[in-house]
Scaffold this motif. Structure first.
Motif, short mmCIF file in Angstrom:
data_model
loop_
_atom_site.label_atom_id
_atom_site.label_comp_id
_atom_site.label_asym_id
_atom_site.label_seq_id
_atom_site.Cartn_x
_atom_site.Cartn_y
_atom_site.Cartn_z
N ALA A 149 -7.29 -5.11 2.54
CA ALA A 149 -6.32 -5.84 1.73
C ALA A 149 -5.56 -4.88 0.82
N ALA A 150 -6.29 -3.98 0.15
CA ALA A 150 -5.64 -3.03 -0.76
C ALA A 150 -4.72 -2.09 0.01
N LEU A 171 -2.71 -11.30 3.63
CA LEU A 171 -3.96 -10.65 3.22
C LEU A 171 -5.15 -11.23 3.98
N PRO A 172 -6.26 -10.51 4.04
CA PRO A 172 -7.49 -11.08 4.61
C PRO A 172 -7.93 -12.32 3.84
N VAL A 173 -8.89 -13.01 4.39
CA VAL A 173 -9.29 -14.32 3.86
C VAL A 173 -9.88 -14.21 2.46
N LYS A 174 -9.49 -15.14 1.59
CA LYS A 174 -10.08 -15.36 0.27
C LYS A 174 -10.22 -14.08 -0.55
N CYS A 175 -9.07 -13.45 -0.80
CA CYS A 175 -9.06 -12.29 -1.69
C CYS A 175 -7.73 -12.23 -2.41
N VAL A 176 -7.71 -11.44 -3.47
CA VAL A 176 -6.50 -11.25 -4.26
C VAL A 176 -6.37 -9.77 -4.55
N VAL A 177 -5.13 -9.28 -4.62
CA VAL A 177 -4.87 -7.87 -4.84
C VAL A 177 -4.20 -7.68 -6.19
N GLU A 178 -4.66 -6.67 -6.93
CA GLU A 178 -4.11 -6.36 -8.25
C GLU A 178 -3.72 -4.89 -8.29
N ILE A 184 -4.92 0.32 -6.62
CA ILE A 184 -4.82 -1.01 -6.03
C ILE A 184 -6.23 -1.54 -5.82
N THR A 185 -6.51 -2.70 -6.37
CA THR A 185 -7.84 -3.30 -6.28
C THR A 185 -7.76 -4.64 -5.58
N ALA A 186 -8.62 -4.85 -4.61
CA ALA A 186 -8.73 -6.14 -3.93
C ALA A 186 -10.08 -6.76 -4.29
N ARG A 187 -10.04 -7.98 -4.78
CA ARG A 187 -11.26 -8.67 -5.18
C ARG A 187 -11.46 -9.94 -4.35
N SER A 188 -12.71 -10.22 -4.05
CA SER A 188 -13.03 -11.41 -3.29
C SER A 188 -12.92 -12.66 -4.17
N GLY A 198 -12.46 -3.85 -3.09
CA GLY A 198 -11.93 -2.78 -2.25
C GLY A 198 -10.83 -2.07 -3.02
N ILE A 199 -10.59 -0.81 -2.68
CA ILE A 199 -9.64 -0.02 -3.45
C ILE A 199 -8.72 0.80 -2.55
N ALA A 200 -7.57 1.17 -3.11
CA ALA A 200 -6.65 2.12 -2.49
C ALA A 200 -5.90 2.82 -3.62
N ARG A 201 -5.43 4.05 -3.35
CA ARG A 201 -4.69 4.82 -4.35
C ARG A 201 -3.25 5.00 -3.90
N ASP A 202 -2.32 4.66 -4.78
CA ASP A 202 -0.89 4.83 -4.52
C ASP A 202 -0.46 6.19 -5.04
N GLU A 203 -0.82 7.25 -4.32
CA GLU A 203 -0.55 8.61 -4.79
C GLU A 203 0.92 8.99 -4.71
N GLU A 204 1.72 8.22 -3.93
CA GLU A 204 3.15 8.52 -3.78
C GLU A 204 4.04 7.70 -4.70
N GLY A 205 3.46 6.83 -5.51
CA GLY A 205 4.26 5.98 -6.39
C GLY A 205 5.11 4.97 -5.65
N LEU A 206 4.63 4.52 -4.51
CA LEU A 206 5.41 3.59 -3.68
C LEU A 206 5.59 2.23 -4.34
N LEU A 207 4.57 1.77 -5.05
CA LEU A 207 4.63 0.42 -5.61
C LEU A 207 5.62 0.30 -6.76
N ARG A 208 6.04 1.45 -7.32
CA ARG A 208 7.09 1.40 -8.35
C ARG A 208 8.45 1.15 -7.73
#
Length: 234
Positions: A149-150, A171-178, A184-188, A198-208
């Motif tokens: 998800a993240a 997104l996958p079932v029953k989760c939310v992304v913050e 980036i954090t995905a919580r059930s 679950g986690i991911a790192r936006d090292e390129e600043g894409l989400l901005r």
């Protein structure tokens, strides 16, 4: 116990909120207390949804890579075969597990399963680690799903920035992304799993460089969707 698990998830949706392709594959290393990954290996896929069984091969490939890098006691695989060891499955057992699969896709799935069994046998022979088919009963598989998800948000954001067009992401079932900074954090959203993430790192600043609108998927209860649009910022 150190456990490696893998999953594929996230989807590009069409205007009717139907999935067109699988977004990414993720392998994770999970250790006690089994709430978050200790190590993550993720790759974008954009794999056609019609051939989704083939992503299982990528999942086992990433799980093996993570095993070679970090070591583990066991691999939990996303097949619901009641905890059977993948390398020990015989033809009768394989036919039993595929009995409910539609006839038109059964040959493709059977071929994939035989290739998976061969790969699992190699892992056992060379590293002494079993591939256990626990499917969604495995907590580490769920953590891998949350990491999907993240990373779905991360990989789709890159596509939006590069192509300059909006994307609708499932997104996958029953989760939310913050998003917080570059994390980036995905919580059930399942009550008994409230502390899994679950986690991911936006090292390129894409989400901005994208605008994110979260919504419920109106045609798939329990699923959420993200509409990503480019901001036009450099």
């Amino acid at each position: 116990m150190r456990i490696i698990a893998a999953d594929s998830g996230g989807a590009i949706l069409d205007e009717r909120f139907e999935p067109r392709c699988v977004l990414c594959t993720v392998a994770v290393l999970v250790e006690a207390p089994y709430k978050a990954p200790s190590a993550v290996l993720a790759e974008p896929m954009f794999w056609p949804i019609e051939d989704s069984y083939s992503v299982l091969l990528k999942e086992l490939e990433l799980a093996r890579k993570l095993l070679e890098e970090h070591g583990a006691d066991v691999i939990h695989f996303d097949l619901s075969f009641r905890g059977a060891r993948l390398n020990e499955l015989n033809a009768v057992e394989l036919s039993k597990y595929t009995a409910r699969v539609p006839d038109e896709v059964k040959p493709k799935l059977t071929k994939v399963l035989h290739r998976l069994k061969f790969a699992a046998s190699e892992i056992w022979a060379r590293m002494g680690v079993s591939v256990v088919c626990l499917g969604k009963e495995s907590v580490p598989v769920r953590i891998a799903e949350l990491c999907c998800a993240a990373h779905s948000l991360l990989f789709s954001a890159r596509k939006v920035v590069e192509e300059g067009r909006e994307l609708l992401v499932g997104l996958p079932v029953k989760c939310v992304v913050e998003v917080s900074g570059d994390l980036i954090t995905a919580r059930s959203l399942i009550p008994a799993e409230h502390d899994l993430l679950g986690i991911a790192r936006d090292e390129e600043g894409l989400l901005r460089r994208v605008r994110i609108t979260e919504m419920l998927n109106p045609v798939a209860r329990g699923f959420r969707a993200l509409l990503l649009r480019p901001t036009g910022q450099p």
